[in-house]
Design a protein around this motif. Sequence first.
Motif, PDB file in Angstrom:
ATOM      1  N   GLU A  51      -7.840  -4.412  -1.042  1.00 53.94           N
ATOM      2  CA  GLU A  51      -7.360  -2.984  -1.078  1.00 53.94           C
ATOM      3  C   GLU A  51      -6.941  -2.322   0.375  1.00 53.94           C
ATOM      4  N   GLU A  52      -7.441  -3.158   1.348  1.00 50.24           N
ATOM      5  CA  GLU A  52      -7.139  -2.727   2.719  1.00 50.24           C
ATOM      6  C   GLU A  52      -5.725  -3.233   3.144  1.00 50.24           C
ATOM      7  N   PRO A  54      -2.419  -3.241   1.952  1.00 49.73           N
ATOM      8  CA  PRO A  54      -1.117  -2.185   1.880  1.00 49.73           C
ATOM      9  C   PRO A  54      -1.378  -1.389   3.339  1.00 49.73           C
ATOM     10  N   LYS A  55      -2.496  -0.675   3.322  1.00 48.17           N
ATOM     11  CA  LYS A  55      -2.322   0.186   4.607  1.00 48.17           C
ATOM     12  C   LYS A  55      -2.203  -0.513   6.077  1.00 48.17           C
ATOM     13  N   ILE A  56      -2.720  -1.727   6.146  1.00 41.70           N
ATOM     14  CA  ILE A  56      -2.554  -2.389   7.413  1.00 41.70           C
ATOM     15  C   ILE A  56      -1.004  -2.773   7.399  1.00 41.70           C
ATOM     16  N   SER A  58       1.489  -1.562   6.025  1.00 37.84           N
ATOM     17  CA  SER A  58       2.499  -0.444   6.166  1.00 37.84           C
ATOM     18  C   SER A  58       2.868  -0.099   7.483  1.00 37.84           C
ATOM     19  N   GLU A  59       1.977  -0.417   8.608  1.00 39.18           N
ATOM     20  CA  GLU A  59       2.124  -0.336   9.889  1.00 39.18           C
ATOM     21  C   GLU A  59       2.734  -1.270  10.746  1.00 39.18           C
ATOM     22  N   CYS A  88       5.222  -4.235   0.843  1.00 39.60           N
ATOM     23  CA  CYS A  88       4.964  -3.123   1.910  1.00 39.60           C
ATOM     24  C   CYS A  88       6.057  -2.889   3.010  1.00 39.60           C
TER      25      CYS A  88
END
Length: 179
Positions: A51-52, A54-56, A58-59, A88
């Motif tokens: 779950e982590e 995509p956030k990572i 995306s940067e 992403c």
Amino acid sequence: RAVFLTEPIRAFHDMRPNSRSLVMGLTPEVRRLIESRVPGSCVLMDKIGHEEIPKILSECKVGINVHPWLGPHLKVALPVKVCEYMACGCAVVSSTLPVLDEILNAGTMPMQEPLATILDSKTPVDYARAVLRFVEAIDRGEDPGMRLRAFALSHMNWETEADKLCKLYLHLLGRLCTA
């Protein structure tokens, strides 16, 4: 493979010294093996929850996947990380893998630029140069990951896969019925 990955990372940082890079999903053993081989501006992350990711990502700007030796298990493999990069919106530099090549080539129109940089190379500097080309394109305002993300959304989803599965099942049932 992890040690090989450190070589394109070092080469990229030599070409573009103020850059940052990230390697994630490391086991403690692999971390110990590679931490002295990467520059200080390369962040090493242990395994993280799905779950982590995509956030990572995306940067991130460019995702890299190296398989310098094509073993039998890779002839039928599609690395999840490449799919995550595409979803992403990251540009992708990858070693050539038959399934990945087939998927990307199926979605590329003739005379159109490739969706990703796929390398049939065992030379780390080739990977570093490919990453650098994408980073420089992004610096110019281009978005090489956008086409790849659009491709992933339209070609690599459950609806299109369900259609392929249904056709396969109908084909198999047809053969079973006539046998």
